[in-house]
Design a protein around this motif. Structure first.
Motif, short mmCIF file in Angstrom:
data_model
loop_
_atom_site.label_atom_id
_atom_site.label_comp_id
_atom_site.label_asym_id
_atom_site.label_seq_id
_atom_site.Cartn_x
_atom_site.Cartn_y
_atom_site.Cartn_z
N MET A 1 -7.66 28.83 31.95
CA MET A 1 -7.81 30.48 31.57
C MET A 1 -8.29 29.82 30.57
SD MET A 1 -5.69 32.92 33.08
CE MET A 1 -5.22 33.77 34.30
N ASP A 2 -8.79 30.89 29.70
CA ASP A 2 -9.40 30.98 28.49
C ASP A 2 -8.43 32.62 27.48
OD1 ASP A 2 -10.88 33.08 30.23
OD2 ASP A 2 -12.49 32.55 28.68
N ILE A 3 -8.90 32.07 26.72
CA ILE A 3 -7.87 33.78 26.19
C ILE A 3 -8.56 35.44 26.45
CG2 ILE A 3 -9.69 34.06 23.66
CD1 ILE A 3 -5.75 34.53 24.26
N ALA A 4 -9.63 35.46 27.29
CA ALA A 4 -10.58 37.00 27.37
C ALA A 4 -9.75 36.89 28.81
CB ALA A 4 -12.01 36.35 27.55
N GLN A 5 -8.82 36.10 29.51
CA GLN A 5 -9.09 36.46 30.28
C GLN A 5 -7.65 36.70 30.33
OE1 GLN A 5 -10.00 32.88 32.73
NE2 GLN A 5 -11.55 33.58 33.31
N HIS A 6 -6.60 35.66 29.75
CA HIS A 6 -5.16 35.65 29.60
C HIS A 6 -5.33 37.42 28.74
CE1 HIS A 6 -3.20 32.01 30.39
NE2 HIS A 6 -4.31 31.32 29.93
N LEU A 7 -5.55 38.21 28.06
CA LEU A 7 -5.30 39.05 27.72
C LEU A 7 -5.87 40.45 29.19
CD1 LEU A 7 -7.42 39.05 24.03
CD2 LEU A 7 -5.02 39.44 24.72
N HIS A 8 -7.36 39.81 29.62
CA HIS A 8 -7.49 40.97 30.56
C HIS A 8 -6.42 41.05 31.60
CE1 HIS A 8 -9.12 41.73 34.31
NE2 HIS A 8 -10.22 42.92 34.35
N TRP A 9 -5.64 39.60 32.11
CA TRP A 9 -4.54 40.41 33.50
C TRP A 9 -3.14 40.30 32.98
CZ3 TRP A 9 0.52 37.97 33.20
CH2 TRP A 9 0.90 38.21 34.60
N THR A 10 -3.20 40.54 31.03
CA THR A 10 -1.82 41.01 30.51
C THR A 10 -1.96 42.41 30.69
OG1 THR A 10 -1.43 39.61 29.17
CG2 THR A 10 -0.58 41.10 28.83
N LEU A 11 -3.48 43.14 29.96
CA LEU A 11 -3.43 44.54 30.59
C LEU A 11 -3.93 44.72 32.04
CD1 LEU A 11 -4.14 47.02 29.11
CD2 LEU A 11 -7.06 46.49 29.91
N ALA A 12 -4.47 44.00 32.98
CA ALA A 12 -4.78 44.93 34.37
C ALA A 12 -2.75 45.05 34.93
CB ALA A 12 -5.12 43.81 34.57
N TRP A 13 -2.02 43.58 34.50
CA TRP A 13 -0.78 43.64 35.40
C TRP A 13 0.03 43.71 34.26
CZ3 TRP A 13 -2.51 44.26 39.74
CH2 TRP A 13 -4.32 43.59 40.48
N VAL A 14 0.51 43.79 33.36
CA VAL A 14 1.49 43.74 33.08
C VAL A 14 1.94 45.43 32.33
CG1 VAL A 14 2.86 43.55 30.79
CG2 VAL A 14 1.84 41.71 32.09
N VAL A 15 1.03 45.52 31.19
CA VAL A 15 0.06 46.83 30.60
C VAL A 15 0.30 47.91 31.25
CG1 VAL A 15 -0.41 48.40 28.39
CG2 VAL A 15 -0.02 45.18 28.27
N LEU A 16 -0.88 48.17 31.57
CA LEU A 16 -0.56 49.11 32.41
C LEU A 16 0.10 49.76 33.89
CD1 LEU A 16 -4.15 49.64 33.48
CD2 LEU A 16 -3.88 50.43 31.86
N PRO A 17 1.14 49.01 34.44
CA PRO A 17 1.97 49.60 34.47
C PRO A 17 3.33 49.56 34.13
CG PRO A 17 1.54 46.88 36.12
CD PRO A 17 0.17 47.48 34.58
N LEU A 18 3.29 48.61 32.95
CA LEU A 18 4.48 49.79 32.39
C LEU A 18 3.90 50.99 31.61
CD1 LEU A 18 5.38 46.04 30.02
CD2 LEU A 18 6.91 47.78 32.38
N ALA A 19 3.07 51.79 31.29
CA ALA A 19 2.45 51.97 30.75
C ALA A 19 2.32 53.56 31.83
CB ALA A 19 0.90 52.23 29.96
#
Length: 131
Positions: A1-19
């Protein structure tokens, strides 16, 4: 996984549910005005729908079903709810929580009368008159 996929995964599955959770808790605050609470509730619901559509997209990606309509709905809903979420969460976090007002203190005369009517006060008065 490159950095873009890590950022996308973090945004989609961590940040959005917390928000979404923060927005839902802001929708329950009674000290915010009604339009802000409604905006937060809509944003929390919209983000939840975006996450559910993302799950469906990932689940159907292996099947033979066309995903173009589902992807368009997902993207449109994301672009609508993301500004609502940012504005609502910003308002929720920037508005200080107001403590409920304390009940009014009883009048001073009522407190004095309560003390004078107590059994200890009567006993002290009887002892004073006996001496």
């Amino acid at each position: 996984m490159d950095i873009a996929q890590h950022l996308h995964w973090t945004l989609a599955w961590v940040v959005l549910p917390l928000a979404a959770l923060v927005a839902a808790s802001g929708a329950l605050r009674t000290d915010l005005s009604r339009p802000w609470r409604q905006l937060l509730a809509c944003a929390a619901g919209g983000v939840t729908m975006v996450l559910l559509l993302r799950l469906v997209r990932h689940g159907l990606a292996n099947g033979a079903l066309p995903l173009s309509d589902l992807a368009g709905l997902h993207d449109a809903l994301l672009f609508i709810t993301l500004p609502m979420l940012v504005a609502g969460v910003w308002k929720h976090l920037r508005t200080p929580t107001v403590d409920p007002p304390a009940p009014p203190a009883p009048p001073r005369e009522a407190l004095l009368q309560q003390r004078l009517d107590s059994a200890e006060a009567q006993e002290a008065a009887d002892k004073y008159t006996r001496d």
